[in-house]
Scaffold this active site. Structure first.
Site, PDB file in Angstrom:
ATOM      1  N   THR A  76       0.847  -1.198   0.000  1.00 22.72           N
ATOM      2  CA  THR A  76       0.000   0.000   0.000  1.00 22.72           C
ATOM      3  C   THR A  76       0.882   1.248   0.000  1.00 22.72           C
ATOM      4  O   THR A  76       0.690   2.168  -0.812  1.00 22.72           O
ATOM      5  CB  THR A  76      -0.926   0.013   1.237  1.00 22.72           C
ATOM      6  OG1 THR A  76      -1.736  -1.162   1.206  1.00 22.72           O
ATOM      7  CG2 THR A  76      -1.816   1.246   1.257  1.00 22.72           C
ATOM      8  N   GLN A 183       0.752  -9.623  -5.387  1.00 18.46           N
ATOM      9  CA  GLN A 183       0.264 -11.004  -5.506  1.00 18.46           C
ATOM     10  C   GLN A 183       1.192 -11.885  -6.328  1.00 18.46           C
ATOM     11  O   GLN A 183       1.038 -13.105  -6.338  1.00 18.46           O
ATOM     12  CB  GLN A 183      -1.131 -11.020  -6.157  1.00 18.46           C
ATOM     13  CG  GLN A 183      -2.226 -10.419  -5.303  1.00 18.46           C
ATOM     14  CD  GLN A 183      -2.660 -11.325  -4.158  1.00 18.46           C
ATOM     15  OE1 GLN A 183      -2.452 -12.537  -4.174  1.00 18.46           O
ATOM     16  NE2 GLN A 183      -3.264 -10.744  -3.142  1.00 18.46           N
ATOM     17  N   SER A 203       5.166  -6.884  -1.292  1.00 17.63           N
ATOM     18  CA  SER A 203       4.823  -7.005   0.114  1.00 17.63           C
ATOM     19  C   SER A 203       5.298  -8.361   0.601  1.00 17.63           C
ATOM     20  O   SER A 203       5.323  -9.324  -0.166  1.00 17.63           O
ATOM     21  CB  SER A 203       3.301  -6.894   0.245  1.00 17.63           C
ATOM     22  OG  SER A 203       2.925  -6.964   1.599  1.00 17.63           O
ATOM     23  N   HIS A 205       3.918 -10.163   3.262  1.00 19.77           N
ATOM     24  CA  HIS A 205       2.951 -11.067   3.894  1.00 19.77           C
ATOM     25  C   HIS A 205       2.070 -11.861   2.921  1.00 19.77           C
ATOM     26  O   HIS A 205       1.298 -12.708   3.335  1.00 19.77           O
ATOM     27  CB  HIS A 205       2.088 -10.313   4.920  1.00 19.77           C
ATOM     28  CG  HIS A 205       1.014  -9.445   4.338  1.00 19.77           C
ATOM     29  ND1 HIS A 205      -0.274  -9.888   4.149  1.00 19.77           N
ATOM     30  CD2 HIS A 205       1.021  -8.150   3.926  1.00 19.77           C
ATOM     31  CE1 HIS A 205      -1.010  -8.901   3.660  1.00 19.77           C
ATOM     32  NE2 HIS A 205      -0.251  -7.839   3.507  1.00 19.77           N
ATOM     33  N   THR A 244      13.389   4.737  10.846  1.00 17.26           N
ATOM     34  CA  THR A 244      14.265   3.640  11.261  1.00 17.26           C
ATOM     35  C   THR A 244      13.813   2.338  10.617  1.00 17.26           C
ATOM     36  O   THR A 244      12.627   2.019  10.615  1.00 17.26           O
ATOM     37  CB  THR A 244      14.235   3.514  12.803  1.00 17.26           C
ATOM     38  OG1 THR A 244      14.628   4.773  13.356  1.00 17.26           O
ATOM     39  CG2 THR A 244      15.166   2.413  13.292  1.00 17.26           C
ATOM     40  N   CYS A 332      -9.979  -6.252   1.873  1.00 17.56           N
ATOM     41  CA  CYS A 332     -10.263  -4.848   2.150  1.00 17.56           C
ATOM     42  C   CYS A 332     -11.744  -4.553   1.994  1.00 17.56           C
ATOM     43  O   CYS A 332     -12.329  -3.804   2.752  1.00 17.56           O
ATOM     44  CB  CYS A 332      -9.471  -3.949   1.212  1.00 17.56           C
ATOM     45  SG  CYS A 332      -7.829  -4.571   0.941  1.00 17.56           S
TER      46      CYS A 332
HETATM   47  C1  PLP Z   1      -2.264  -7.142  -0.452  1.00 18.76           C
HETATM   48  C2  PLP Z   1      -2.196  -6.219  -1.594  1.00 18.76           C
HETATM   49  C3  PLP Z   1      -1.845  -4.881  -1.418  1.00 18.76           C
HETATM   50  C4  PLP Z   1      -1.584  -4.289  -0.069  1.00 18.76           C
HETATM   51  O1  PLP Z   1      -0.392  -4.753   0.473  1.00 18.76           O
HETATM   52  P1  PLP Z   1      -0.014  -4.424   1.993  1.00 18.76           P
HETATM   53  O2  PLP Z   1       1.394  -4.901   2.112  1.00 18.76           O
HETATM   54  O3  PLP Z   1      -0.974  -5.220   2.807  1.00 18.76           O
HETATM   55  O4  PLP Z   1      -0.145  -2.966   2.185  1.00 18.76           O
HETATM   56  C5  PLP Z   1      -1.765  -4.078  -2.529  1.00 18.76           C
HETATM   57  N1  PLP Z   1      -2.009  -4.559  -3.744  1.00 18.76           N
HETATM   58  C6  PLP Z   1      -2.344  -5.846  -3.956  1.00 18.76           C
HETATM   59  C7  PLP Z   1      -2.587  -6.330  -5.351  1.00 18.76           C
HETATM   60  C8  PLP Z   1      -2.453  -6.716  -2.889  1.00 18.76           C
HETATM   61  O5  PLP Z   1      -2.805  -7.977  -3.103  1.00 18.76           O
END
Ligand code: PLP
Length: 391
Positions: A76, A183, A203, A205, A244, A332
């Site tokens: 994000t 993704q 990302s 996670h 940081t 979301c």
């Molecule tokens: C999960 C996701 C995000 C957001 O990622 P975060 O690390 O949770 O902020 C943005 N774009 C896509 C396509 C996602 O699947």
């Protein structure tokens, strides 16, 4: 939660891989020094761990120079830096951005804000498979266009965009190309050089790393991309993202991508065959009432999005929610308790009924064949029960 509970929402998030956790743990306690405090050895050790992780992140996306990786709090934030940063830095060159209707809210909401700030945004349509129209993209380009931002793979329906083609079109016109690859990274091959990607959000996670850590790839050569910061204070990360560094998170993300690189191919084959098995079994048991949302072949192997004719997905997901975790769309959308149908499924053009009956199943490392079969059985029985109630 029942003890035979089955998690099938891996497109919303994934658990931290035990190997990732193990790698992270020393960085909370023993190696706690600030990675910017390199005038002492403790800080230098933390800094070296960060730089190894930067290399691991660069490697998984094919970036030549680890300096092209900027650590952020997640995709994000990376999306925000890419869009606001380019809009500000290239304001004298133009004020037009091209994106797509099926983007994640991290892009769409940021674009809305840019429009309020006086920028112009074109939202490209998609076809029935969620594929962006390249002719529409070419036609949308104006002399004012500074950025094309198209997601690599869709978080709801799994459709993978023609990234290399978009990259070629952008490069040909001298326009920067950003892709939200949250993704895709660690799940399908990503190569910023071959695909001519200038900025890329990722990302941890979504790929068995911790939450709250991610990054932005910013190309440094051919062309050298300049981005204005969104966060100021201290000039960390080449001045692009002060604050940081989250050393345990960064180390964990690096490890998560290293693992993903080694098992991406075998995982993809396994998840792809399970997705097909779920679809075929459900469709057979429900007399052909199951429709695939998204592209039949150009798709994320660990995603399955289906609409079951006549079945309200909210009711179905609620009915199985104590035993399996599946979702009606993106996380979301769910969180805000919106009753509106998914903007992604609506964009496919099949109408509201199909959108209201869409469920998303995400596959991952905690799955096995036994769990897949029992989850499919449960979805089948619940759908049959709901279908009877509708009669
Ligand atoms: C999960 C996701 C995000 C957001 O990622 P975060 O690390 O949770 O902020 C943005 N774009 C896509 C396509 C996602 O699947």
């Amino acid at each position: 939660m029942a003890n035979n509970y089955i998690y099938l929402d891996y497109n919303a998030t994934t658990p931290v891989d035990p190997r990732v956790l193990e790698t992270m743990l020393p960085y909370f306690t023993e190696v706690f020094a600030n990675a910017a405090s390199t005038d002492h050895e403790a800080g230098s050790i933390a800094r070296r761990a960060v730089e190894l992780a930067r290399e691991q992140c660069a490697t998984i996306i094919g970036a030549r120079d680890p300096k092209e990786i900027i650590f952020t709090s997640g995709a994000t934030e990376s999306d925000n830096i890419a869009l606001f940063g380019v809009a500000e830095r290239y304001a004298d060159k133009g004020d037009h951005i091209i994106t797509c209707v099926t983007e994640h809210k991290a892009i769409l909401d940021t674009c809305k804000r840019l429009e309020q700030m006086g920028k112009k945004v074109t939202y490209l349509p998609v076809d029935q498979y969620g594929m962006v129209d390249l002719d529409a993209l070419r036609k949308a380009i104006t002399p004012q266009t500074i950025l094309i931002s198209i997601m690599f793979a869709n978080n709801e329906i799994g459709t993978i965009a023609p990234i290399a083609e978009i990259g070629a079109i952008a490069r040909e016109h001298g326009i920067l190309f950003h892709t939200d690859a949250a993704q895709a990274v660690g799940h399908v091959p990503v190569d910023v050089e071959a695909m001519k990607i200038d900025l890329l959000s990722f990302s941890a996670h979504k790929t068995y790393g911790p939450k709250g850590i991610g990054g932005l790839y910013v190309r440094r050569r051919n062309p050298r991309v300049k981005v204005a910061p969104v966060i100021y204070g201290g000039g960390h990360e080449l001045g692009l993202r002060s604050g940081t560094l989250n050393v345990p998170g960064i180390v964990g993300m690096g490890k998560a991508f290293e693992i993903a690189k080694s098992q991406m191919k075998s995982d993809a084959e396994k998840y792809g065959s399970w997705a097909k098995m779920i679809f075929d079994q459900l469709n057979e048991a429900l007399d052909g009432a199951v429709m695939l949302n998204g592209h039949p072949t150009q798709r994320l192997p660990h995603n399955l999005n289906i609409s079951i004719k006549g079945i309200e997905s909210k009711a179905l997901v609620a009915q199985v929610s104590d035993r399996i975790a599946i979702s009606v769309g993106s996380a979301c959308t769910t969180e805000q308790l919106k009753v509106e149908p998914s903007h992604v499924i609506m964009a496919l053009g099949f109408g509201e009924d199909r959108a209201h009956s869409a469920i998303r199943i995400g596959l991952g490392r905690g799955c096995d064949e036994e769990k897949i079969i029992s989850a499919t059985d449960l979805i089948t029985r619940s759908s049959q029960r709901l279908a009877k109630m509708m009669l």
